[in-house]
Scaffold this motif. Structure first.
Motif, PDB file in Angstrom:
ATOM      1  N   ALA A  92       0.819  -1.216   0.000  1.00  0.00           N
ATOM      2  CA  ALA A  92       0.000   0.000   0.000  1.00  0.00           C
ATOM      3  C   ALA A  92       0.853   1.266   0.000  1.00  0.00           C
ATOM      4  O   ALA A  92       0.350   2.351  -0.295  1.00  0.00           O
ATOM      5  CB  ALA A  92      -0.925  -0.004   1.220  1.00  0.00           C
ATOM      6  N   SER A  93       2.136   1.137   0.314  1.00  0.00           N
ATOM      7  CA  SER A  93       3.036   2.294   0.315  1.00  0.00           C
ATOM      8  C   SER A  93       3.598   2.612  -1.070  1.00  0.00           C
ATOM      9  O   SER A  93       4.260   3.633  -1.244  1.00  0.00           O
ATOM     10  CB  SER A  93       4.200   2.042   1.279  1.00  0.00           C
ATOM     11  OG  SER A  93       4.906   0.870   0.911  1.00  0.00           O
ATOM     12  N   ASP A  94       3.343   1.759  -2.064  1.00  0.00           N
ATOM     13  CA  ASP A  94       3.843   1.985  -3.430  1.00  0.00           C
ATOM     14  C   ASP A  94       2.881   2.891  -4.194  1.00  0.00           C
ATOM     15  O   ASP A  94       1.657   2.713  -4.131  1.00  0.00           O
ATOM     16  CB  ASP A  94       3.988   0.651  -4.169  1.00  0.00           C
ATOM     17  CG  ASP A  94       4.984  -0.274  -3.490  1.00  0.00           C
ATOM     18  OD1 ASP A  94       5.985   0.224  -2.967  1.00  0.00           O
ATOM     19  OD2 ASP A  94       4.745  -1.500  -3.475  1.00  0.00           O
ATOM     20  N   LEU A  95       3.432   3.848  -4.928  1.00  0.00           N
ATOM     21  CA  LEU A  95       2.620   4.777  -5.713  1.00  0.00           C
ATOM     22  C   LEU A  95       2.550   4.296  -7.157  1.00  0.00           C
ATOM     23  O   LEU A  95       3.566   3.913  -7.745  1.00  0.00           O
ATOM     24  CB  LEU A  95       3.222   6.180  -5.654  1.00  0.00           C
ATOM     25  CG  LEU A  95       2.401   7.312  -6.281  1.00  0.00           C
ATOM     26  CD1 LEU A  95       1.077   7.481  -5.541  1.00  0.00           C
ATOM     27  CD2 LEU A  95       3.189   8.625  -6.253  1.00  0.00           C
ATOM     28  N   LEU A  96       1.341   4.333  -7.728  1.00  0.00           N
ATOM     29  CA  LEU A  96       1.119   3.827  -9.083  1.00  0.00           C
ATOM     30  C   LEU A  96       0.534   4.900  -9.979  1.00  0.00           C
ATOM     31  O   LEU A  96      -0.125   5.843  -9.521  1.00  0.00           O
ATOM     32  CB  LEU A  96       0.159   2.630  -9.057  1.00  0.00           C
ATOM     33  CG  LEU A  96       0.618   1.366  -8.314  1.00  0.00           C
ATOM     34  CD1 LEU A  96      -0.489   0.321  -8.352  1.00  0.00           C
ATOM     35  CD2 LEU A  96       1.880   0.813  -8.934  1.00  0.00           C
ATOM     36  N   LEU A 150       4.785   1.855 -12.187  1.00  0.00           N
ATOM     37  CA  LEU A 150       5.237   2.175 -10.833  1.00  0.00           C
ATOM     38  C   LEU A 150       5.774   3.596 -10.872  1.00  0.00           C
ATOM     39  O   LEU A 150       6.804   3.860 -11.507  1.00  0.00           O
ATOM     40  CB  LEU A 150       6.346   1.212 -10.400  1.00  0.00           C
ATOM     41  CG  LEU A 150       5.968  -0.021  -9.594  1.00  0.00           C
ATOM     42  CD1 LEU A 150       7.188  -0.921  -9.438  1.00  0.00           C
ATOM     43  CD2 LEU A 150       5.423   0.360  -8.239  1.00  0.00           C
ATOM     44  N   ALA A 151       5.093   4.508 -10.229  1.00  0.00           N
ATOM     45  CA  ALA A 151       5.435   5.923 -10.336  1.00  0.00           C
ATOM     46  C   ALA A 151       6.897   6.169  -9.986  1.00  0.00           C
ATOM     47  O   ALA A 151       7.369   5.789  -8.922  1.00  0.00           O
ATOM     48  CB  ALA A 151       4.537   6.743  -9.412  1.00  0.00           C
ATOM     49  N   MET A 166       9.481   2.461 -12.622  1.00  0.00           N
ATOM     50  CA  MET A 166       9.513   1.718 -13.885  1.00  0.00           C
ATOM     51  C   MET A 166       8.110   1.649 -14.463  1.00  0.00           C
ATOM     52  O   MET A 166       7.127   1.521 -13.729  1.00  0.00           O
ATOM     53  CB  MET A 166      10.071   0.304 -13.686  1.00  0.00           C
ATOM     54  CG  MET A 166      10.235  -0.487 -14.988  1.00  0.00           C
ATOM     55  SD  MET A 166      11.051  -2.092 -14.775  1.00  0.00           S
ATOM     56  CE  MET A 166      12.748  -1.565 -14.584  1.00  0.00           C
ATOM     57  N   GLY A 167       8.030   1.719 -15.809  1.00  0.00           N
ATOM     58  CA  GLY A 167       6.744   1.609 -16.479  1.00  0.00           C
ATOM     59  C   GLY A 167       6.219   0.184 -16.488  1.00  0.00           C
ATOM     60  O   GLY A 167       6.926  -0.779 -16.202  1.00  0.00           O
ATOM     61  N   GLY A 168       4.957   0.047 -16.856  1.00  0.00           N
ATOM     62  CA  GLY A 168       4.335  -1.260 -16.955  1.00  0.00           C
ATOM     63  C   GLY A 168       4.481  -1.844 -18.353  1.00  0.00           C
ATOM     64  O   GLY A 168       4.589  -1.124 -19.352  1.00  0.00           O
ATOM     65  N   LEU A 169       4.470  -3.173 -18.417  1.00  0.00           N
ATOM     66  CA  LEU A 169       4.672  -3.862 -19.696  1.00  0.00           C
ATOM     67  C   LEU A 169       3.501  -3.652 -20.639  1.00  0.00           C
ATOM     68  O   LEU A 169       3.667  -3.624 -21.854  1.00  0.00           O
ATOM     69  CB  LEU A 169       4.882  -5.363 -19.432  1.00  0.00           C
ATOM     70  CG  LEU A 169       5.299  -6.213 -20.623  1.00  0.00           C
ATOM     71  CD1 LEU A 169       6.657  -5.777 -21.148  1.00  0.00           C
ATOM     72  CD2 LEU A 169       5.330  -7.697 -20.239  1.00  0.00           C
ATOM     73  N   ASP A 170       2.298  -3.480 -20.101  1.00  0.00           N
ATOM     74  CA  ASP A 170       1.100  -3.426 -20.933  1.00  0.00           C
ATOM     75  C   ASP A 170       1.024  -2.181 -21.807  1.00  0.00           C
ATOM     76  O   ASP A 170       0.330  -2.184 -22.830  1.00  0.00           O
ATOM     77  CB  ASP A 170      -0.160  -3.492 -20.052  1.00  0.00           C
ATOM     78  CG  ASP A 170      -0.313  -4.848 -19.375  1.00  0.00           C
ATOM     79  OD1 ASP A 170       0.273  -5.823 -19.885  1.00  0.00           O
ATOM     80  OD2 ASP A 170      -1.012  -4.925 -18.353  1.00  0.00           O
ATOM     81  N   THR A 171       1.717  -1.104 -21.424  1.00  0.00           N
ATOM     82  CA  THR A 171       1.598   0.160 -22.178  1.00  0.00           C
ATOM     83  C   THR A 171       2.952   0.650 -22.679  1.00  0.00           C
ATOM     84  O   THR A 171       3.118   1.838 -22.967  1.00  0.00           O
ATOM     85  CB  THR A 171       0.964   1.248 -21.291  1.00  0.00           C
ATOM     86  OG1 THR A 171       1.737   1.375 -20.081  1.00  0.00           O
ATOM     87  CG2 THR A 171      -0.470   0.897 -20.935  1.00  0.00           C
ATOM     88  N   GLU A 172       3.945  -0.246 -22.812  1.00  0.00           N
ATOM     89  CA  GLU A 172       5.268   0.180 -23.237  1.00  0.00           C
ATOM     90  C   GLU A 172       5.272   0.561 -24.728  1.00  0.00           C
ATOM     91  O   GLU A 172       4.469   0.078 -25.521  1.00  0.00           O
ATOM     92  CB  GLU A 172       6.281  -0.931 -22.994  1.00  0.00           C
ATOM     93  CG  GLU A 172       6.172  -2.108 -23.932  1.00  0.00           C
ATOM     94  CD  GLU A 172       7.384  -3.023 -23.848  1.00  0.00           C
ATOM     95  OE1 GLU A 172       8.486  -2.539 -23.561  1.00  0.00           O
ATOM     96  OE2 GLU A 172       7.220  -4.227 -24.094  1.00  0.00           O
ATOM     97  N   ILE A 173       6.193   1.449 -25.081  1.00  0.00           N
ATOM     98  CA  ILE A 173       6.408   1.804 -26.479  1.00  0.00           C
ATOM     99  C   ILE A 173       7.029   0.614 -27.206  1.00  0.00           C
ATOM    100  O   ILE A 173       8.025   0.045 -26.755  1.00  0.00           O
ATOM    101  CB  ILE A 173       7.330   3.025 -26.584  1.00  0.00           C
ATOM    102  CG1 ILE A 173       6.671   4.263 -25.940  1.00  0.00           C
ATOM    103  CG2 ILE A 173       7.696   3.321 -28.032  1.00  0.00           C
ATOM    104  CD1 ILE A 173       5.438   4.753 -26.664  1.00  0.00           C
TER     105      ILE A 173
END
Length: 798
Positions: free
Chosen positions: A300-304, A314-315, A318-325
């Protein structure tokens, strides 16, 4: 921080040597580690012109080329599918050593001579691309050095940045310091952003759940991008500062990161669901698959970063795999944001996801400069990918940047540093840093610090900047003036003074000081049977062995014993003066601190080279130390009583002083001592140093005149029963003490027969008169009377 000298010069016209710049930055607090040439292994590669290119008669996949390298024409057999006549290429001639250690020699390939190699980027260590040779621009000249033709960075400074100087984690930041140090102008890259076109879907609404976690978030949009490799100048500039090139859009975000210090992230806009971007914490236990393909379990301490339906990054980490360029991406949502540093640091450390972006977010980024950085990135993306920058920016800024205002008193600066700084110099430094200065009041200037200097919080921080630019090495040594009246508190009235006096006493009686961490492990406290109630847990422990604050000194002293025994030190006399900690909800810090004095004795009573018997330390040794301590500071006699039970001492004795509990002394239980590798008895004392300090402070210091007249000594030996104690003799002396008797003390004990019932006790009596010199007959009369009284009262003989 790797800083390219050529890149730096795009911000400020520094024309000096790299070493001179590094030396000056070092004196400014930005230490130069080294100067490196990132392309040193490519120094021998030249530009070649493919004058002829024919198919190899004996091989389908080889070409026979005639390559002009300026001073000669070489026959080279090349296997690259894209080699062609008229190209400008990178050539390694015979004798050149390539990255990886391969040294080129003359060779024959299928019967054709080959006097060199036409290179791909992978063969030069510039990327993993080996699909074909590297084709250089048309304006490249045969014979020129390859590095000169591509404008490669040849001088890169590796600078160590202290944690408080987040503003220096970019070429712009180091350029600011360079301009300040050498009084040079500073110029930011001109923004030539062209906007136009219409969106194919609604722009995103920015929703920030907690402004404390994300003060500002913005999104720009691009349409019609063509994904491909970046131009060589961008790839090689990133390579020079240690960043791997990926694709044009991703490379731009990394370029802005190293140039301006602003981390950015590019999402594939078409893969994002809904018309909303939300910044909110994760739910406990949820998962997210990051760009590296790993599924991360979140707290719960992780910001998204969320789209309309799900988390997409992950704010700040690192970016998420689902929306990568990816190669099919066309429409881009470009993120520029500011996050709370502590939140990013905690997530990156827990998940071991440290990156250049998280490193900067953890230390703080320039919120006021974020719009400029985002616009510059959008401009470069459009230039390199052919995309259109849409004329809209989605912004959520619940906590706008507010200027910080300070006062600056030059008189106080001069007093603190010890130098009379000129007003013009002070103003030049402050304005060179980017501060706004109102010097209308000569005594107290009004100064506004810039948004990129998050470390400027107080007036003394401004003083430090002036002194830093002046040169810390140029500040003369000068001791501060200290004035202290006779009415000031003496050292013994302060906690520091009391501790110093106790340490002096301990060293004087032959103890050595041990210094242990205030942190210990739950297991260490449990092993000693110390109560679980009242322990103060450490929020972010360095290890499980240091996850709680100590509630007693014994764990640290016993660990010191174990370390010494492991080093074959089998005679140990240690002390420690330190604080212990107990949970206390009534305290402002919810923790109560107590100062304690601990002592531990182990092994033989005397050193190995002592000629007497090698008896081991026992209860009398540890008790004697406590009694000597109290006598040294005139605190009175303590009472010693057996304790009913103790968690780790047996036997255990409670020590009380003036009716108050002073502490305990005793022997560590054998089963506990075994855990610390002790082979002999371990005696330990732990006393309340706060009580000692209180009683010491209550003692009035009295002064008496030193004796001016000589003393007269008389020795007497009594033959006394072995049951008669020395203390009983001294008590009898004090009971009938003559006025002339100054002191009495035991000087020798002689036992003529080990099995006998008597022993000889020798005492020395010292007589003195305050105003006259004593005569022998006066002393003899008083002394003989005292001795006769002792013989009659105690039943001793002479």
């Amino acid at each position: 921080m790797l800083v390219s000298l050529n890149w730096l010069r795009e911000f400020t016209p520094y024309e000096g040597e790299a070493q001179a710049l590094g030396d000056r930055l070092t004196m400014l607090g930005l230490e130069l580690e080294e100067i490196r040439d990132p392309f040193a292994e490519l120094a021998g590669i030249v530009v070649g012109f493919v004058a002829e290119c024919d198919a190899h008669p004996e091989a389908d996949h080889l070409s026979v080329c005639r390559v002009d390298v300026g001073d000669e024409v070489l026959d080279i057999v090349c296997g690259a599918p894209n080699v062609a006549k008229g190209q400008k290429v990178a050539v390694a001639k015979v004798g050149t050593t390539l990255p990886g250690g391969l040294k080129l020699k003359k060779a024959k390939l299928r019967g054709k001579p080959s006097n060199g190699m036409i290179l791909s980027e992978r063969e030069m260590g510039l990327s993993e691309d080996h699909s074909g040779i590297l084709v250089l621009p048309e304006n490249s000249r045969p014979g020129d050095l390859f590095l000169d033709a591509v404008g490669a960075e040849r001088e890169v400074l590796d600078i160590d940045i202290t944690p408080n100087r987040a503003d220096c984690l970019s070429h712009l930041g180091i350029a600011r310091e360079t301009a300040l140090a050498f009084n040079l102008p500073l110029t930011l890259p001109e923004l030539k952003l062209v906007e136009g076109g219409e969106a194919h879907r609604p722009f995103a609404e920015i929703v920030i759940d907690d402004p404390e976690l994300c003060p500002m978030y913005s999104a720009r949009y691009l349409r019609g991008a063509k994904i491909g490799p970046s131009p060589y100048w961008l790839r090689y500039r990133l390579h020079a500062v240690g960043v791997r090139a990926i694709s044009n859009l991703v490379d731009v975000t990394n370029y802005i990161l190293m140039e301006l210090g602003q981390p950015l992230h590019a999402f594939d806009w078409d893969l994002m669901k809904g018309d909303r971007v939300r910044i909110a914490p994760a739910s406990e236990g949820m998962t997210l698959t990051t760009l590296d393909g790993q599924q991360r379990k979140l707290l719960a301490s992780d910001l998204l970063i969320w789209d309309g339906e799900r988390p997409v990054a992950l704010a700040g980490v690192m970016g998420g795999l689902d929306t990568e360029i990816n190669d099919q991406s066309s429409n881009v949502l470009l993120e520029g944001a500011v996050f709370r540093p502590g939140t990013i640091r905690k997530t990156a450390r827990r998940l071991a996801l440290h990156s250049e972006a998280s490193y900067r977010f953890e230390r703080g980024v320039d919120q006021a400069n974020t719009p400029y950085a985002t616009a510059r990135a959008a401009q470069l993306m459009a230039e390199l990918s052919g995309a259109q920058v849409l004329p809209h920016v989605s912004v959520g800024e619940p906590r706008p940047w507010l200027e910080r205002h300070h006062i600056f008193r030059r008189k106080r600066l001069n007093s603190l540093i010890g130098i009379d700084f000129e007003p013009a110099f002070c103003k030049q430094v402050l304005e060179g840093m980017g501060c706004a200065v109102d010097a209308s009041d000569d005594a107290s200037w009004a100064v506004s610090s810039p948004s990129h200097r998050l470390d400027l919080e107080r007036e003394v921080d401004l003083f430090e900047e002036v002194a830093r630019v002046h040169g810390m090495d140029r500040i003369p040594e000068k001791l501060p003036r200290i004035s202290k009246s006779t009415q000031a508190r003496i050292t013994r009235d302060t906690p520091y003074g009391v501790n110093r006096m106790l340490k002096t006493w301990a060293r004087g009686v032959g103890l050595r000081e041990a210094i242990n961490y205030s942190f210990t492990g739950q297991g260490d406290l449990d092993l000693l049977g110390l109560p679980a109630e009242g322990r103060v847990a450490v929020a972010n422990p360095l290890s499980e062995d240091q996850n709680v604050l100590r509630t007693a000194l014994a764990p640290g002293l016993l660990n010191s014993l174990r370390n010494n025994v492991a080093q074959s030190n089998n005679r140990l006399r240690l002390f420690e003066i330190a604080k212990i900690f107990q949970a206390d909800p009534a305290s402002d810090t919810e923790t109560r601190e107590q100062n304690r004095l601990g002592m531990i004795l182990y092994g033989s009573r005397f050193a190995e080279d002592w000629p007497w018997t090698q008896a081991d330390i026992d209860y009398l040794d540890i008790k004697g130390l406590v009694e000597q301590l109290l006598d040294q500071f005139k605190l009175g006699a303590a009472a010693f009583a057996n304790a009913a039970e103790h968690s780790f001492l047996e036997p255990c004795v409670d020590v009380t002083l003036a009716g108050r509990a002073l502490g305990v002394i005793g022997k560590v239980k054998p089963e506990i001592a075994d855990n610390y590798h002790a082979r002999k008895e371990v005696w330990l004392a732990e006393l309340d140093a706060d009580l000692l300090a209180e009683l010491m402070a209550a003692n009035a210091v009295r002064f008496s005149e030193l004796p001016k007249l000589p003393a007269v000594r008389r020795d007497v030996t009594f033959q006394a029963p072995r049951t008669l104690t020395v203390g009983a003799v001294l008590d009898a002396v004090n009971a009938d003490r003559p006025a002339l008797l100054e002191s009495s003390a035991l000087v020798a004990v002689y036992v003529p027969d080990e099995k006998g019932e008597t022993r000889n006790l020798s005492f020395r009596m010292i007589y003195r008169h305050a105003s006259k010199t004593l005569k022998d007959k006066e002393v003899d009369k008083v002394h003989n009377q005292l001795v006769q009284n002792l013989v009659n009262k105690l039943g001793v003989s002479l």
